[in-house]
Write a protein that holds these residues in place. Structure first.
Motif, mmCIF file in Angstrom:
data_model
loop_
_atom_site.group_PDB
_atom_site.id
_atom_site.type_symbol
_atom_site.label_atom_id
_atom_site.label_comp_id
_atom_site.label_asym_id
_atom_site.label_seq_id
_atom_site.Cartn_x
_atom_site.Cartn_y
_atom_site.Cartn_z
ATOM 1 N N TYR A 108 0.520 7.309 -12.599
ATOM 2 C CA TYR A 108 -0.873 6.926 -12.752
ATOM 3 C C TYR A 108 -0.708 5.580 -12.284
ATOM 4 O O TYR A 108 0.315 4.746 -12.072
ATOM 5 N N SER A 109 -1.928 5.108 -11.865
ATOM 6 C CA SER A 109 -1.982 3.548 -11.700
ATOM 7 C C SER A 109 -3.002 2.715 -12.401
ATOM 8 O O SER A 109 -3.983 3.194 -13.119
ATOM 9 N N VAL A 142 -2.162 -4.530 -9.797
ATOM 10 C CA VAL A 142 -2.383 -3.334 -9.860
ATOM 11 C C VAL A 142 -1.024 -2.436 -9.756
ATOM 12 O O VAL A 142 -0.151 -2.764 -8.834
ATOM 13 N N LEU A 161 7.124 -5.756 -7.612
ATOM 14 C CA LEU A 161 5.840 -5.837 -6.373
ATOM 15 C C LEU A 161 6.538 -5.090 -5.036
ATOM 16 O O LEU A 161 7.782 -5.082 -4.886
ATOM 17 N N VAL A 162 5.422 -4.435 -4.659
ATOM 18 C CA VAL A 162 5.726 -3.622 -3.229
ATOM 19 C C VAL A 162 5.890 -4.571 -2.218
ATOM 20 O O VAL A 162 5.123 -5.450 -2.200
ATOM 21 N N GLY A 181 -4.831 -0.870 -13.547
ATOM 22 C CA GLY A 181 -5.161 -1.723 -12.657
ATOM 23 C C GLY A 181 -6.264 -2.718 -13.424
ATOM 24 O O GLY A 181 -7.096 -3.495 -13.031
ATOM 25 N N SER A 182 -6.192 -2.546 -15.076
ATOM 26 C CA SER A 182 -7.277 -3.530 -15.612
ATOM 27 C C SER A 182 -7.093 -5.017 -15.179
ATOM 28 O O SER A 182 -5.892 -5.352 -15.011
ATOM 29 N N PRO A 183 -8.033 -5.879 -15.167
ATOM 30 C CA PRO A 183 -7.852 -7.083 -14.755
ATOM 31 C C PRO A 183 -7.009 -7.959 -15.421
ATOM 32 O O PRO A 183 -6.316 -9.162 -14.849
ATOM 33 N N VAL A 221 1.266 0.972 -9.648
ATOM 34 C CA VAL A 221 1.537 2.265 -9.652
ATOM 35 C C VAL A 221 2.511 2.775 -10.163
ATOM 36 O O VAL A 221 3.651 2.423 -9.901
ATOM 37 N N LEU A 224 5.198 3.398 -1.234
ATOM 38 C CA LEU A 224 5.301 3.143 -2.868
ATOM 39 C C LEU A 224 6.521 3.827 -3.235
ATOM 40 O O LEU A 224 7.312 3.093 -4.307
ATOM 41 N N ASN A 241 -7.522 -10.779 -4.050
ATOM 42 C CA ASN A 241 -6.222 -11.489 -4.706
ATOM 43 C C ASN A 241 -5.768 -10.504 -5.678
ATOM 44 O O ASN A 241 -6.006 -10.966 -6.900
ATOM 45 N N ILE A 242 -5.373 -9.393 -5.196
ATOM 46 C CA ILE A 242 -4.718 -8.639 -6.091
ATOM 47 C C ILE A 242 -3.256 -8.144 -5.548
ATOM 48 O O ILE A 242 -3.073 -7.910 -4.474
ATOM 49 N N ARG A 243 -2.394 -8.098 -6.271
ATOM 50 C CA ARG A 243 -1.073 -7.722 -5.973
ATOM 51 C C ARG A 243 -0.917 -6.142 -6.388
ATOM 52 O O ARG A 243 -1.288 -5.884 -7.507
ATOM 53 N N VAL A 244 0.150 -5.561 -5.722
ATOM 54 C CA VAL A 244 0.596 -4.066 -5.996
ATOM 55 C C VAL A 244 1.925 -4.226 -6.445
ATOM 56 O O VAL A 244 2.991 -4.488 -5.312
ATOM 57 N N ARG A 278 -3.780 -10.951 -11.023
ATOM 58 C CA ARG A 278 -4.241 -9.518 -11.124
ATOM 59 C C ARG A 278 -3.058 -8.829 -10.416
ATOM 60 O O ARG A 278 -2.815 -8.861 -9.123
#
Lengths: 226, 226
Positions: B74-75, B88, B44-45, B77-79, B90, B51, B5-8, B86
């Motif tokens: 850079y990406s 991540v 959000l993507v 992504g710390s929780p 980019v 990307l 369950n992570i969004r980008v 959460r």
DNA sequence: ACAAAAGTGTTCGGGTTACACCCATGG
DNA sequence: CCATGGGTGTAACCCGAACACTTTTGT
């Protein structure tokens, strides 16, 4: 608005240097897609772990390797890169010293191996592109940062260092100038130990002094080997 | 195994140069968390966009800006970086020429503005860290690649270029040496047009010849301004 | 004629490059 | 004593750094 359906993975390009060759750590996939293809180690990020932790965990699980240097490389996210679902992969650039080269297949992979960089098999997904980028990063970093030492044993011969540079940069380097330059940085300790490797005059062992490097760097020193 | 369950998301650090100052494009958030804080444009993507497309779309939607240079930064992504879910992110590094500086608030943002880099407000999330990294990238790239031209108008004065370098690198540069160096690269066209800007001797306009640069680069030429 | 910015060449020093011979050991 | 790899110094060259005066315009 449609719920976002993208997964986040990490993949690692792990370089090792052995027998005067640059090697990459690959795993053989035991599931589809690309079953039985070789691929970079990696996998999905867990909900509550950092990206770095995810890489380290996957490397441990899949190959039993602990890296000596790790930095983020690039993120790949084109919608078609994984045929199953959309996966954005954050890739990492890693270096391993020879003393940590011991590998062991485990979860998710039925085989693990080191491949010489110029004898690679076809890779799964877009991993060839990732690897190419990592090679460029390696060549670039070697020139501007003292990362070569993360590919050598703690104690190494000057000739090892020289050969490593020649191998990775793929060019001839003058022994005298190279030695003069590196020694002028004063980031190496010359040990008292000598090693005679079969034939020829025994050579001195050296050790990279990382504290000294950090200190100099803070004072504005720039590592630079053309 | 628990479903991931992570969004980008993507976020953009957009630099512009105006009135001899380096500026960053920020939006004022109109939703929680960090409502009314300034933040980097982003979002959000979507499931089926790349990307890069996501960044360009978000920039268009939120600020109406089209960038002249874009590369991945850079990406992150710390929780804990987003208090809701959460995410991540980019991040991208962008440059905009003055002729594309016109901005307009729109979706998701109730305000958009250029901020001088040394007069920044507090930023939402970890955006200060992202911006710091982008500043470093900018300084570094300015030295090794001809990206300064993506911050100037198509036709510019040599003194503009010189001041841009002095501003961003935050140091004095010798006018004669700088001009000699840049001209020696043979990547600039000297136009016949002269511009008199108020007082002083009128100056020549120059234009960056990108094709010539790519050609030289392919032949091994390295742009390098210390 | 004066203020403001543009344009231009030379000298010096340090660092990079090129280059060849002797040394220590094992077989 | 010979083969193998290790260790070392010097001279030439190039590039970057420092530096100041003249030119062109507007007021």
């Amino acid at each position: 608005m449609i719920r976002q359906n993208i997964r986040v993975a990490v993949d690692a390009v792990v370089f090792g240097y052995k027998d005067r060759r640059l090697n990459v750590l690959l795993i053989k996939r035991d599931i589809e897609p690309f079953k039985d293809s070789w691929a970079l180690p990696g996998g999905l990020v867990l909900n509550d772990e950092s990206l770095e932790n995810a890489v380290e965990r996957e490397l441990k699980e899949e190959t039993n390797v602990t890296v000596d240097y790790l930095e983020q490389l690039y993120s790949f996210g084109s919608p078609e890169r994984d045929p199953r679902n959309r996966v954005v992969s954050v890739t990492y650039f890693c270096l391993v010293k020879p003393e940590h080269h011991n590998i062991k297949a485990d979860t998710d992979a039925n085989d693990v191996a080191w491949f010489a960089i110029n004898e690679l098999p076809k890779l799964a997904f877009d991993h060839t592109i990732i690897l190419d980028m990592a090679k460029k990063r390696l060549r670039n970093k070697l020139i501007y940062e003292p990362i070569g030492f993360d590919l050598l044993a703690d104690k190494f011969l000057f000739s090892d260092l020289e050969k490593l540079y020649m191998t990775i940069l793929d060019k001839q380097i003058d022994r005298r100038n190279f030695r003069k330059k590196i020694l002028s940085f004063e980031i190496l300790e010359e040990l008292k130990e000598k090693v005679s490797n079969g034939r020829g005059r025994p050579a001195n062992l050296f050790k990279f002094n990382q504290e000294q490097y950090f200190k100099l760097k803070k004072e504005g020193f720039l590592f630079d080997i053309k």
